[in-house]
Design a protein around this motif. Sequence first.
Motif, PDB file in Angstrom:
ATOM      1  N   UNK A 148     -15.964  52.180 107.103  1.00  0.00           N
ATOM      2  CA  UNK A 148     -17.071  53.134 108.157  1.00  0.00           C
ATOM      3  C   UNK A 148     -16.580  54.470 108.125  1.00  0.00           C
ATOM      4  N   UNK A 149     -15.269  54.758 108.084  1.00  0.00           N
ATOM      5  CA  UNK A 149     -14.788  56.259 108.227  1.00  0.00           C
ATOM      6  C   UNK A 149     -14.843  56.719 106.946  1.00  0.00           C
ATOM      7  N   UNK A 150     -14.681  56.177 105.702  1.00  0.00           N
ATOM      8  CA  UNK A 150     -14.911  56.636 104.560  1.00  0.00           C
ATOM      9  C   UNK A 150     -16.323  57.152 104.301  1.00  0.00           C
ATOM     10  N   UNK A 151     -17.151  56.552 104.876  1.00  0.00           N
ATOM     11  CA  UNK A 151     -18.622  57.105 104.801  1.00  0.00           C
ATOM     12  C   UNK A 151     -18.982  58.031 105.977  1.00  0.00           C
ATOM     13  N   UNK A 152     -18.409  57.786 107.197  1.00  0.00           N
ATOM     14  CA  UNK A 152     -19.019  58.605 108.198  1.00  0.00           C
ATOM     15  C   UNK A 152     -18.089  60.174 108.028  1.00  0.00           C
ATOM     16  N   UNK A 153     -16.890  60.048 107.452  1.00  0.00           N
ATOM     17  CA  UNK A 153     -16.297  61.423 107.487  1.00  0.00           C
ATOM     18  C   UNK A 153     -17.085  62.514 106.589  1.00  0.00           C
ATOM     19  N   UNK A 154     -17.634  62.123 105.473  1.00  0.00           N
ATOM     20  CA  UNK A 154     -18.476  63.086 104.781  1.00  0.00           C
ATOM     21  C   UNK A 154     -19.605  63.460 105.644  1.00  0.00           C
ATOM     22  N   UNK A 155     -20.272  62.478 106.070  1.00  0.00           N
ATOM     23  CA  UNK A 155     -21.669  62.721 106.871  1.00  0.00           C
ATOM     24  C   UNK A 155     -21.266  63.568 107.962  1.00  0.00           C
ATOM     25  N   UNK A 156     -20.376  63.454 108.696  1.00  0.00           N
ATOM     26  CA  UNK A 156     -19.979  64.231 109.823  1.00  0.00           C
ATOM     27  C   UNK A 156     -19.613  65.787 109.341  1.00  0.00           C
ATOM     28  N   UNK A 157     -19.077  65.730 108.298  1.00  0.00           N
ATOM     29  CA  UNK A 157     -18.748  67.128 107.909  1.00  0.00           C
ATOM     30  C   UNK A 157     -19.904  67.898 107.173  1.00  0.00           C
ATOM     31  N   UNK A 158     -20.927  67.233 106.491  1.00  0.00           N
ATOM     32  CA  UNK A 158     -22.081  67.722 106.232  1.00  0.00           C
ATOM     33  C   UNK A 158     -22.607  68.254 107.633  1.00  0.00           C
ATOM     34  N   UNK A 159     -22.873  67.527 108.662  1.00  0.00           N
ATOM     35  CA  UNK A 159     -23.490  68.029 109.651  1.00  0.00           C
ATOM     36  C   UNK A 159     -22.849  69.158 110.381  1.00  0.00           C
ATOM     37  N   UNK A 160     -21.392  69.034 110.249  1.00  0.00           N
ATOM     38  CA  UNK A 160     -20.851  70.324 110.808  1.00  0.00           C
ATOM     39  C   UNK A 160     -21.070  71.640 109.978  1.00  0.00           C
ATOM     40  N   UNK A 161     -21.242  71.311 108.587  1.00  0.00           N
ATOM     41  CA  UNK A 161     -21.443  72.484 107.816  1.00  0.00           C
ATOM     42  C   UNK A 161     -22.697  73.469 108.114  1.00  0.00           C
TER      43      UNK A 161
END
Length: 481
Positions: free
Chosen positions: A3-16
């Motif tokens: 879940x972390x492997x998928x969630x980390x880029x998703x959260x990074x994208x939102x933070x961008x």
Amino acid sequence: MLILLIALPLLTGLAAALPFPSRRGRLTFLLTMQIIETALVVWTLVSGRSYATNIWHLTESLTIAMKLDGVAAVFSVLTAVAWLLALIYSVEYMSHSQNEARFYVFLFLSEGMLLGTALSADFVSMYVFYELTSLCSMPLVLHELTHDAVTGAMKYLYYSIGGAFFVLFGIVVLYTNTSTLDFAPGGTLIAGQHTGLELLAVFFVVLGFGTKAGLFPMHNWLPSAHPVAPAPASALLSGIITKAGVIGIIRVLYFIAGPSVLRGTWVQTACLLLALGTVFMGSMLAYGERDFKKRLAYSSISQISYVLTALFLLTEDGLTGGLLQVFFHAWAKIGLFLIAGVIIHLAGLRNVEDFRGLGRRLPVTFLCLVFVSLSLVGIPPFGGFVSKWAISLAALDGLGGPLAYLVPAVLLVSALLTAGYLFAPIVSGFFPGEGFTGEPRLREPPAMTLPLVVLAAVCLVLGLFPDRLTALFQSLAAQVL
């Protein structure tokens, strides 16, 4: 962990999308997060642990679930490393682009959804992430907001939706007849007990996922989408995102239907003929195209169908050759699209007829172009030779009758055409001929050339020493079959 492997880029994208004090601050944050993501993916794989988790229960029998297996591992590593290289490259390439933050939002969202596609434990989970991958990557094509960009993005979306309906039909039929959509090595259908409708469902699923992979007749979005997207997005679309279709085809052939069920059926014959026709058609169209990025888009149609041809052999050797082609095509084609971006960004040129003498102005870029082109053509000792040789041998060993010889013949003709459309701009770039007055050398930014050098080195080094990689993919193929 999955879940972390998928969630980390998703959260990074939102933070961008958040306001940063400076462009440098945003890029530092994004590069740091991508380095962490790549490290986590590699650590997860080398740890040797078996990961599986349920995220959400749709019904009592249908879940969104993740599982790490060999196929997921290969595509996860490719995705994470490719995104890191494209992100480094984009530091310079996107420096003068409007709406840069929006580009990074969808870049990272696409990475998360693609990782979800690779790590899915069943057909329903994969379908959900696969569709979200299309939706999140479409704005990358749309980014420039020109007429051509809007047209290309809409075509990409419409074709993706059309392919999704084919896949959905297959899901319904297969679930109705088998009551399970979990991925199991060797497949869940039993030879001799399947129906004609199930075979038709498998064919429609292959055609649906083949849309993303550029399989004829669902290929026409690629030459419209690739040329209008920013170079980092084009590179990832061709090298990695199109492989989402390959993931889907591997799963349905080897984990749902099963090779033993499909071998010798009309489905295998039809899929092989479609793939071989796509290989030849893509090479011919690329050979006649003058716009370099559009030429590379047609090339992608052809080269990814090398992978599909190998997969449709439905043998252990075929799957091994297909995975090798996935690996080496990814690095070569990412390199080619990034090189096209350097030429457009620094020299303002797109037409291959204008590349005369450009090798002297962009020597590092053109030297990398030589390396990745040799790999894509399949000339030893570069990596592309390893994969294409493996596919040819697998066809000769695994097929009977005319098809056994048709496969290597088509691959050879395609290789010759590939040499024609890639070597011509290289020759004119380094050897402009008499009467060429020359222009001053252009500064090649390290952020753009570093990924190119890495990709060129990978194509050469792993072509020189392919034994461990080949053994790894052979072991994976044996586990699947």
